[in-house]
Write a protein that holds these residues in place. Structure first.
Motif, short mmCIF file in Angstrom:
data_model
loop_
_atom_site.label_atom_id
_atom_site.label_comp_id
_atom_site.label_asym_id
_atom_site.label_seq_id
_atom_site.Cartn_x
_atom_site.Cartn_y
_atom_site.Cartn_z
N ARG A 86 11.41 -18.59 -7.77
CA ARG A 86 11.96 -19.34 -8.89
C ARG A 86 13.25 -20.09 -8.55
NH1 ARG A 86 12.24 -14.79 -13.40
NH2 ARG A 86 12.86 -13.60 -11.54
N GLN A 87 14.10 -19.48 -7.77
CA GLN A 87 15.37 -20.11 -7.45
C GLN A 87 15.17 -21.39 -6.63
OE1 GLN A 87 18.11 -17.55 -5.39
NE2 GLN A 87 19.84 -18.92 -5.64
N LEU A 88 14.33 -21.31 -5.59
CA LEU A 88 14.04 -22.49 -4.78
C LEU A 88 13.31 -23.54 -5.60
CD1 LEU A 88 13.91 -24.06 -2.14
CD2 LEU A 88 11.90 -22.71 -1.50
N ARG A 89 12.36 -23.10 -6.39
CA ARG A 89 11.59 -24.03 -7.22
C ARG A 89 12.51 -24.82 -8.16
NH1 ARG A 89 5.74 -24.80 -8.31
NH2 ARG A 89 5.70 -26.14 -10.13
N LYS A 90 13.47 -24.13 -8.75
CA LYS A 90 14.38 -24.79 -9.67
C LYS A 90 15.22 -25.84 -8.95
CE LYS A 90 17.86 -23.72 -13.21
NZ LYS A 90 18.62 -22.63 -13.88
N ARG A 91 15.66 -25.53 -7.74
CA ARG A 91 16.43 -26.50 -6.96
C ARG A 91 15.58 -27.72 -6.62
NH1 ARG A 91 19.40 -22.65 -2.41
NH2 ARG A 91 20.27 -21.10 -3.87
N GLN A 92 14.34 -27.48 -6.24
CA GLN A 92 13.46 -28.58 -5.89
C GLN A 92 13.18 -29.48 -7.08
OE1 GLN A 92 10.29 -26.18 -4.26
NE2 GLN A 92 10.82 -26.77 -2.16
N GLU A 93 12.94 -28.89 -8.23
CA GLU A 93 12.68 -29.69 -9.42
C GLU A 93 13.88 -30.57 -9.75
OE1 GLU A 93 11.76 -26.71 -12.29
OE2 GLU A 93 9.63 -26.55 -11.68
N LYS A 94 15.08 -30.02 -9.61
CA LYS A 94 16.29 -30.79 -9.90
C LYS A 94 16.48 -31.93 -8.91
CE LYS A 94 21.28 -30.25 -10.63
NZ LYS A 94 22.42 -29.28 -10.65
#
Length: 331
Positions: A179-187
């Protein structure tokens, strides 16, 4: 061993803006990434085949590497009328009054005096005990690649950069469990997708799996039309950025001044930086990758800024929009 590359290029009025400042490892190839890729990035990005890599390396790293400095000074002079191609005024770099040529023995005539001075300063800075080091001359490398490779075989360069669209870093997200990496990628990735869709009419597919993407055919055609419409210097800079970022989308954002080099480095390295946070940095591996990204992206951007100025960039954007309009009418 590391050397410091600091480029200051004279502009009208005697001003000396800072264009590139980065620490470049001596073994760094500025047009060919020699960094080791993580397994995930390797599975997602098609590298160039060995024959193509050899061709580019041969152009960029000539046998002059390691040779002792054979000249006293480097300077710039206007190309005499009638000697250069076209009618626009051109400039050339000289070493002790002799005109500098590319590794392919082509005249290095450029329309930008600022770029010519940038190349001259790179040659003037070759004072190390190990002799001339091409990897510390990014503007020379990019200009040589433009004249010796891109100008002679645009199709090869377009084919090389086009491969990356199906495996573009900006289109691959981490699985939902991370989730943490995914959130950074989405941003980081979503503004790029919005830009490609709204400004260039190229909505692209995304995935959290490891398989090649199938983008909308119309979007693929429009992206390739954009690449085809780029002039040779911009196509050269695009290749440099694509090979570093493993992303045609991020590279286009750099070349078209949508994204600054530091931001492009951050976006393209999100997954690797996340892995470093989890498992630590490998000296001689990750740190070299970071330096490579900084130098290559800053060099590609500085090369076009020095060559184009603001007016040249505006003309490039107009050409791209006209090319897309012509593409739509012909479809």
């Amino acid at each position: 061993m590391r050397s410091v590359l600091r480029l200051s290029v004279p502009l009208p009025g005697g001003r000396l803006p800072r264009c590139v400042g980065a620490r470049a490892p001596q073994r760094l190839s500025l047009m060919m990434s020699t960094s080791a890729e993580s397994p995930s990035s390797t599975s997602r990005a098609e590298g160039l085949d060995s024959a193509v890599q050899g061709k580019i390396r041969e152009q960029v790293h000539p046998t002059i590497k390691g040779r002792r400095r054979f000249y006293e000074g480097a300077s710039v002079r206007p190309v005499p009328p009638g000697e250069g191609e076209g009618t626009s005024p051109k400039f050339e770099v000289t070493l002790d009054g002799r005109a500098l040529k590319s590794p392919g023995r082509r005249p290095m005539h450029v329309e930008s005096e600022a770029l010519a001075w940038g190349i001259a300063l790179e040659w003037d800075a070759q004072t190390g005990k190990r002799g001339i080091e091409p990897s510390t001359m990014p503007l020379m490398s990019l200009t040589s690649t433009w004249l010796d490779q891109t100008a002679g075989d645009r199709g090869l360069v377009i084919k090389n950069v086009g491969k990356y669209l199906a495996t573009d870093t900006a289109c691959f997200y981490a699985e939902p469990a991370l989730r943490q990496l995914r959130k950074r990628q989405e941003k980081a990735f979503e503004p790029l997708h919005e830009w490609m869709s709204s400004e260039w009419g190229c909505p692209l597919a995304t995935t959290d799996e490891v398989f090649r993407l199938k983008h909308p055919p119309r979007s693929v055609a429009r992206v390739l039309a954009m690449v085809h419409a780029l002039d040779d210097p911009a196509l050269t800079a695009l290749q440099c950025a694509v090979m570093e970022c493993k992303s045609l989308v991020v590279a286009l954002a750099v070349v078209l001044r949508r994204m600054k080099p530091a931001k492009a480095e951050f976006v393209s390295r999100l997954e690797e930086e996340f892995q470093i946070e989890q498992w630590g940095l490998v000296e001689g591996g990750h740190d070299m990758d970071i330096v490579a990204a900084k130098v290559q992206l800053a060099s590609a951007s500085a090369f076009l800024h020095l060559l184009d100025g603001d007016q040249g960039h505006a003309r490039r954007l107009d050409r791209l929009k006209q090319a897309l309009l012509a593409h739509e009418l012909a479809a």
